[in-house]
Write an enzyme that holds these catalytic residues in place. Structure first.
Site, PDB file in Angstrom:
ATOM      1  N   ASP A  35       2.423  -1.682  -1.238  1.00 31.01           N
ATOM      2  CA  ASP A  35       1.767  -1.894   0.067  1.00 31.01           C
ATOM      3  C   ASP A  35       1.346  -0.535   0.656  1.00 31.01           C
ATOM      4  OD1 ASP A  35       0.927  -3.132   2.394  1.00 31.01           O
ATOM      5  OD2 ASP A  35       2.925  -3.692   3.087  1.00 31.01           O
ATOM      6  N   SER A 122       7.524  -8.740  -5.362  1.00 27.53           N
ATOM      7  CA  SER A 122       8.959  -8.890  -5.000  1.00 27.53           C
ATOM      8  C   SER A 122       9.928  -8.084  -5.865  1.00 27.53           C
ATOM      9  CB  SER A 122       9.407 -10.369  -5.013  1.00 27.53           C
ATOM     10  OG  SER A 122       8.959 -11.036  -3.857  1.00 27.53           O
ATOM     11  N   THR A 123       9.447  -7.381  -6.893  1.00 27.63           N
ATOM     12  CA  THR A 123      10.400  -6.741  -7.828  1.00 27.63           C
ATOM     13  C   THR A 123      10.778  -5.313  -7.450  1.00 27.63           C
ATOM     14  OG1 THR A 123       8.726  -5.850  -9.350  1.00 27.63           O
ATOM     15  CG2 THR A 123       9.457  -8.123  -9.721  1.00 27.63           C
ATOM     16  N   TYR A 126      11.968  -5.790  -2.414  1.00 26.27           N
ATOM     17  CA  TYR A 126      12.489  -7.137  -2.170  1.00 26.27           C
ATOM     18  C   TYR A 126      13.533  -7.576  -3.203  1.00 26.27           C
ATOM     19  CZ  TYR A 126       9.442  -8.228   1.831  1.00 26.27           C
ATOM     20  OH  TYR A 126       8.838  -8.258   3.066  1.00 26.27           O
TER      21      TYR A 126
HETATM   22  N1  AR6 Z   1       0.518  -0.038  -8.403  1.00 27.93           N
HETATM   23  C1  AR6 Z   1       1.100  -1.108  -8.988  1.00 27.93           C
HETATM   24  N2  AR6 Z   1       2.381  -1.460  -8.786  1.00 27.93           N
HETATM   25  C2  AR6 Z   1       3.107  -0.687  -7.942  1.00 27.93           C
HETATM   26  C3  AR6 Z   1       2.579   0.449  -7.283  1.00 27.93           C
HETATM   27  C4  AR6 Z   1       1.214   0.762  -7.533  1.00 27.93           C
HETATM   28  N3  AR6 Z   1       0.620   1.789  -6.960  1.00 27.93           N
HETATM   29  N4  AR6 Z   1       3.564   0.993  -6.517  1.00 27.93           N
HETATM   30  C5  AR6 Z   1       4.664   0.255  -6.702  1.00 27.93           C
HETATM   31  N5  AR6 Z   1       4.403  -0.750  -7.572  1.00 27.93           N
HETATM   32  P1  AR6 Z   1       7.237  -3.269  -3.859  1.00 27.93           P
HETATM   33  P2  AR6 Z   1       8.100  -5.948  -2.998  1.00 27.93           P
HETATM   34  C6  AR6 Z   1       5.282  -1.821  -8.082  1.00 27.93           C
HETATM   35  O1  AR6 Z   1       8.491  -2.663  -3.373  1.00 27.93           O
HETATM   36  O2  AR6 Z   1       9.307  -5.850  -3.840  1.00 27.93           O
HETATM   37  C7  AR6 Z   1       6.784  -3.058   1.120  1.00 27.93           C
HETATM   38  O3  AR6 Z   1       7.409  -2.198   2.048  1.00 27.93           O
HETATM   39  C8  AR6 Z   1       6.776  -1.553  -8.101  1.00 27.93           C
HETATM   40  O4  AR6 Z   1       7.129  -0.834  -9.273  1.00 27.93           O
HETATM   41  O5  AR6 Z   1       5.965  -2.576  -3.610  1.00 27.93           O
HETATM   42  O6  AR6 Z   1       7.285  -7.209  -3.027  1.00 27.93           O
HETATM   43  C9  AR6 Z   1       6.140  -4.253   1.785  1.00 27.93           C
HETATM   44  O7  AR6 Z   1       5.571  -3.918   3.034  1.00 27.93           O
HETATM   45  C10 AR6 Z   1       7.337  -2.967  -8.119  1.00 27.93           C
HETATM   46  O8  AR6 Z   1       7.495  -3.420  -9.456  1.00 27.93           O
HETATM   47  O9  AR6 Z   1       7.034  -4.767  -3.249  1.00 27.93           O
HETATM   48  C11 AR6 Z   1       7.296  -5.190   1.928  1.00 27.93           C
HETATM   49  O10 AR6 Z   1       8.070  -4.880   3.052  1.00 27.93           O
HETATM   50  C12 AR6 Z   1       6.245  -3.813  -7.468  1.00 27.93           C
HETATM   51  O11 AR6 Z   1       5.141  -2.933  -7.237  1.00 27.93           O
HETATM   52  C13 AR6 Z   1       8.098  -4.939   0.678  1.00 27.93           C
HETATM   53  O12 AR6 Z   1       7.791  -3.602   0.292  1.00 27.93           O
HETATM   54  C14 AR6 Z   1       6.631  -4.434  -6.156  1.00 27.93           C
HETATM   55  O13 AR6 Z   1       7.418  -3.515  -5.407  1.00 27.93           O
HETATM   56  C15 AR6 Z   1       7.694  -5.845  -0.443  1.00 27.93           C
HETATM   57  O14 AR6 Z   1       8.573  -5.661  -1.509  1.00 27.93           O
END
Ligand code: AR6
Length: 171
Positions: A35, A122-123, A126
Site C-alpha cells: 500500500d 494479507s500475507t 495482516y
Molecule cells: N510489490 C509487490 N508486493 C509487495 C510490495 C511491492 N512493492 N511490497 C510488499 N509486497 P502487505 P497486507 C508484498 O503488508 O498483509 C498496509 O499497511 C509483501 O511481501 O503489503 O494485506 C495496508 O494499509 C506481502 O507478501 O499487505 C494495510 O493496513 C504482500 O505484499 C495492511 O498493510 C502483502 O503485504 C495490509 O496488510
C-alpha cells in the site's frame, strides 16, 4: 499460447498492466507494505482519489474492492481491496480473502480491463499464512477465469522469496 496466469518476481508498482491491485486497509488512506509502495509511486493524486471514494462510499470492508486512477504509475488504474487480518483461521478469513480476489477481478471486468496484477494480499502486515493464502489466491482466480473471458491476463507479483517459491510451485 501463454498461460492466462503468470507469476512475476518483483515490485507491483512497475507493472505495465491495465490495473494493479492494492492490499489496502478499510480506511483507504494508505499504509505500509505494498500500500505504501503504491502510494509513493503513484504520487499524491492517488490519496486524493481515495479520499473522494471514501467520502462517497465510506470505508471499504474486508473482501470488498474499489477503483481509482493510478497517478504516476504505468498502470491505468488501481483497485484497492482489503484482505482479512489473520486471527487464527476461525474468523471467516479464507472466505474474505477469496472475496478480495473475486471482487477485484469483477471490478476489472466491469471497467473493461484486460490485464491485472495482484500482490499476495494479507500475507504481510495482516499475517495470513503464506502457503494457505497462495492456494486461495490461485483457486479464486482460476475459478473466476475458467468461467469468464475477461480479464485475459492475470499476474501474481511476488515481492518476497517465500511467496515467489510458493506461487511458482502452484503454477
Ligand atoms: N510489490 C509487490 N508486493 C509487495 C510490495 C511491492 N512493492 N511490497 C510488499 N509486497 P502487505 P497486507 C508484498 O503488508 O498483509 C498496509 O499497511 C509483501 O511481501 O503489503 O494485506 C495496508 O494499509 C506481502 O507478501 O499487505 C494495510 O493496513 C504482500 O505484499 C495492511 O498493510 C502483502 O503485504 C495490509 O496488510
Amino acid at each position: 499460447m501463454q498461460s492466462r496466469i503468470q507469476v512475476i518476481r518483483g515490485d507491483i508498482t512497475t507493472m505495465q498492466v491495465d490495473v494493479i491491485v492494492n492490499a489496502a486497509n478499510s480506511s483507504l488512506m494508505g499504509g505500509g507494505g505494498v500500500d505504501g509502495a503504491i502510494h509513493r509511486a503513484a504520487g499524491p493524486a492517488l490519496l486524493e482519489a481515495c479520499k473522494v471514494v471514501r467520502q462517497q462510499q465510506g470505508e471499504c470492508a474486508p473482501g470488498h474492492a474499489v477503483i481509482t486512477l493510478a497517478g504516476n504509475l504505468p498502470a491505468k488504474a488501481v483497485i484497492h481491496t482489503v484482505g482479512p487480518i489473520w486471527r487464527g483461521g476461525e474468523h471467516n478469513e479464507a472466505r474474505l480473502l477469496e472475496d478480495a480476489y473475486r471482487n477485484s477481478l469483477q471490478l476489472a471486468r466491469d471497467n473493461d480491463f484486460h490485464s491485472i496484477a495482484f500482490p499476495a494480499i494479507s500475507t504481510g502486515i495482516y499475517g495470513y499464512p503464506k502457503a494457505a493464502a497462495a492456494e486461495i489466491a490461485f483457486h479464486a482466480v482460476s475459478d473466476y477465469i475458467t468461467r469468464r473471458p475477461q480479464p485475459e491476463q492475470i499476474y501474481f507479483v511476488c515481492y518476497d522469496e517465500e511467496n515467489a517459491g510458493l506461487y511458482e510451485r502452484l503454477l
